[in-house]
Scaffold this motif. Structure first.
Motif, PDB file in Angstrom:
ATOM      1  N   VAL A 210       0.861  -1.180   0.000  1.00  0.00           N
ATOM      2  CA  VAL A 210       0.000   0.000   0.000  1.00  0.00           C
ATOM      3  C   VAL A 210       0.897   1.229   0.000  1.00  0.00           C
ATOM      4  O   VAL A 210       1.808   1.343   0.829  1.00  0.00           O
ATOM      5  N   ALA A 226      -1.129  -0.636   8.643  1.00  0.00           N
ATOM      6  CA  ALA A 226      -2.224  -1.404   8.052  1.00  0.00           C
ATOM      7  C   ALA A 226      -2.726  -2.339   9.137  1.00  0.00           C
ATOM      8  O   ALA A 226      -1.966  -3.169   9.651  1.00  0.00           O
ATOM      9  N   LEU A 246       3.667   0.473   2.803  1.00  0.00           N
ATOM     10  CA  LEU A 246       3.378  -0.620   3.741  1.00  0.00           C
ATOM     11  C   LEU A 246       3.581  -1.930   2.996  1.00  0.00           C
ATOM     12  O   LEU A 246       2.777  -2.287   2.121  1.00  0.00           O
ATOM     13  N   LEU A 249       2.605  -7.145   2.651  1.00  0.00           N
ATOM     14  CA  LEU A 249       1.307  -7.358   3.279  1.00  0.00           C
ATOM     15  C   LEU A 249       0.637  -8.576   2.659  1.00  0.00           C
ATOM     16  O   LEU A 249       0.586  -8.696   1.427  1.00  0.00           O
ATOM     17  N   TYR A 254      -7.708  -4.107   4.581  1.00  0.00           N
ATOM     18  CA  TYR A 254      -7.139  -3.524   5.789  1.00  0.00           C
ATOM     19  C   TYR A 254      -7.712  -2.130   6.051  1.00  0.00           C
ATOM     20  O   TYR A 254      -8.251  -1.478   5.152  1.00  0.00           O
ATOM     21  N   ASP A 255      -7.563  -1.699   7.309  1.00  0.00           N
ATOM     22  CA  ASP A 255      -7.763  -0.307   7.685  1.00  0.00           C
ATOM     23  C   ASP A 255      -6.383   0.325   7.795  1.00  0.00           C
ATOM     24  O   ASP A 255      -5.531  -0.171   8.540  1.00  0.00           O
ATOM     25  N   VAL A 256      -6.150   1.399   7.052  1.00  0.00           N
ATOM     26  CA  VAL A 256      -4.877   2.102   7.122  1.00  0.00           C
ATOM     27  C   VAL A 256      -5.049   3.283   8.065  1.00  0.00           C
ATOM     28  O   VAL A 256      -5.915   4.149   7.857  1.00  0.00           O
ATOM     29  N   TYR A 355     -11.889   3.602   1.322  1.00  0.00           N
ATOM     30  CA  TYR A 355     -10.991   3.514   0.173  1.00  0.00           C
ATOM     31  C   TYR A 355     -11.780   3.671  -1.116  1.00  0.00           C
ATOM     32  O   TYR A 355     -12.877   3.129  -1.278  1.00  0.00           O
TER      33      TYR A 355
END
Length: 405
Positions: A210, A226, A246, A249, A254-256, A355
């Motif tokens: 990311v 993340a 990031l 992964l 995911y929540d960033v 997102y």
């Protein structure tokens, strides 16, 4: 250490040669005097080291001596069947240089093809020849040796899921979380090393990462993570331009979470990670700039009952958005002697956005829940945890006490 060229012939020749070496020294785990497996049953393991951002330290050094793998998750240190990547001399690495996708290569070794479910990271001991093999430099302080448990010299046991195919290279990354791994010991000036390490597959620069941008002026005081269900999977710090990466992964959603000093917590939800392409959150021309926020302290003491020394516990502050998600905002290991902790938390409402593929800019909305500075404070050991709700909307939360169990 020999790095095999990525050609089938070179791979087979290197595998066969290294198999002989491993068989001679016992590293391959076979019985003494037996012939190594044919080249067609051999693969290779390549390992690198990376790190999450650290809190309160300028340098965190570790010296890696070996990486050992076994096909049984229950294998003991002296059992047959271990394969080893040996670093001679041990490689001393400053973990804090390994952020934003940077890796430190540990090397490559041949080993029998198969699935490996246990990995042991072996660190060199601090001794007369190298008293600072493992060391830490606190912010504004002098370098001091890290006290390492004797178990690290036989290997820190890590769960793994490594598939080694014949005539192929399995690429793995050891993700070392320096912030959670260094434990202060009161006012003694001493520090313990309690490694927190994840074993992740290495990915190419073209996928499973990311990428995003924060305002360059905030870069020095920002951490980006993340998270999955409120637990960071990968964290980093932006570079001077505000860019963050990031990686690696695992594929998923995911929540960033962006945490900047003096700013509210910002979260981008539902960020996809795929095996075929990188995910870009926003353009450099429209960097993330979380709103200003006051900051308040949450501090106190964690006590274990019955008492144990050193105290091996973490404290995590989590924020729950209206309608979700719950994210980690701050975390630290408690002082190993006193159990004390102190976390600085934003008092303003956090912001979030979903997102959006191919977005140039992100439009964040403030969470409407009150009080804005409400957090769940969680103290935990390997087997116990306790949660305390706190509110730092208007003032510090001091002298907090959490007793486990």
């Amino acid at each position: 250490m020999n790095i095999a060229k990525n050609t089938p012939l070179a791979s087979r020749l290197a595998a066969a040669a290294l198999a002989v070496i491993l068989g001679a020294c016992g590293g391959g785990g076979g019985d003494a005097g037996t012939s190594p497996p044919p080249a067609s049953t051999m693969g290779s393991l390549r390992v690198a080291l990376t790190d999450a951002p650290s809190c309160g330290y300028e340098h965190v050094f570790v010296s890696v001596q070996k990486v050992r793998v076994h096909q049984s998750s229950n294998a003991a240190d002296g059992d047959a069947g271990w394969s080893e990547l040996v670093l001679a001399p041990a490689k001393r690495v400053d973990l804090l240089t390994l952020t934003n996708g940077v890796l430190s290569e540990l090397g490559q070794t041949a080993l029998p093809a198969g699935k490996y479910t246990q990995l042991r990271l072996v660190l060199a001991a601090n001794d007369g020849a190298n008293p600072m093999a493992n060391a830490v430099t606190p912010s504004g302080g002098q370098e001091v040796a890290l006290s390492t448990p004797s178990a690290l010299q036989s290997g820190l046991k890590l769960n793994a899921n490594i598939d080694v195919a014949a005539d192929q290279v399995a690429d793995m990354v050891l993700d070392f979380d320096a912030c959670r791994s260094v434990v202060r010991l009161g006012n003694s000036g001493g520090y313990n090393l309690k490694p927190v390490v994840a074993v992740l597959p290495r990915v190419s620069d073209a996928a499973q990462r990311v990428i995003g941008y924060v305002v360059p002026a905030l870069a020095a005081g920002t951490q980006v993570s993340a998270q999955l269900n409120g637990v960071p999977v990968k964290s980093t710090v932006p570079d001077a331009s505000g860019k963050f990466v990031l990686a690696p992964l695992p594929v998923g959603s995911y929540d960033v979470v962006i945490q900047s000093s003096g700013r509210a917590t910002a979260t981008v939800t539902g960020v996809p990670v795929s095996s075929t392409a990188n995910t870009t959150l926003n353009a450099a021309s429209a960097p993330i700039d979380p709103p200003l926020s006051g900051q308040h302290l949450a501090s106190g003491t964690v006590t274990l009952n019955p008492a144990v020394s050193p105290i091996d516990a973490m404290v995590v502050a989590r924020k729950t958005y209206t309608g979700g998600p719950t994210v980690e905002v701050a975390a630290m290991p408690v002082d190993g002697l006193t159990g004390s902790f102190a976390l600085t938390l934003p008092s303003a409402a956090p912001v979030k956005t979903a997102y959006l593929a191919n977005a140039t800019a992100l439009s964040f909305q403030a969470d409407t829940a009150t009080p804005t500075g409400k957090y769940s404070l969680v103290a935990s050991t390997a087997s116990l945890s306790k949660t305390l709700l706190i509110d730092v909307s208007n003032s510090d939360a001091l002298a907090l006490s959490l007793t486990l169990p």
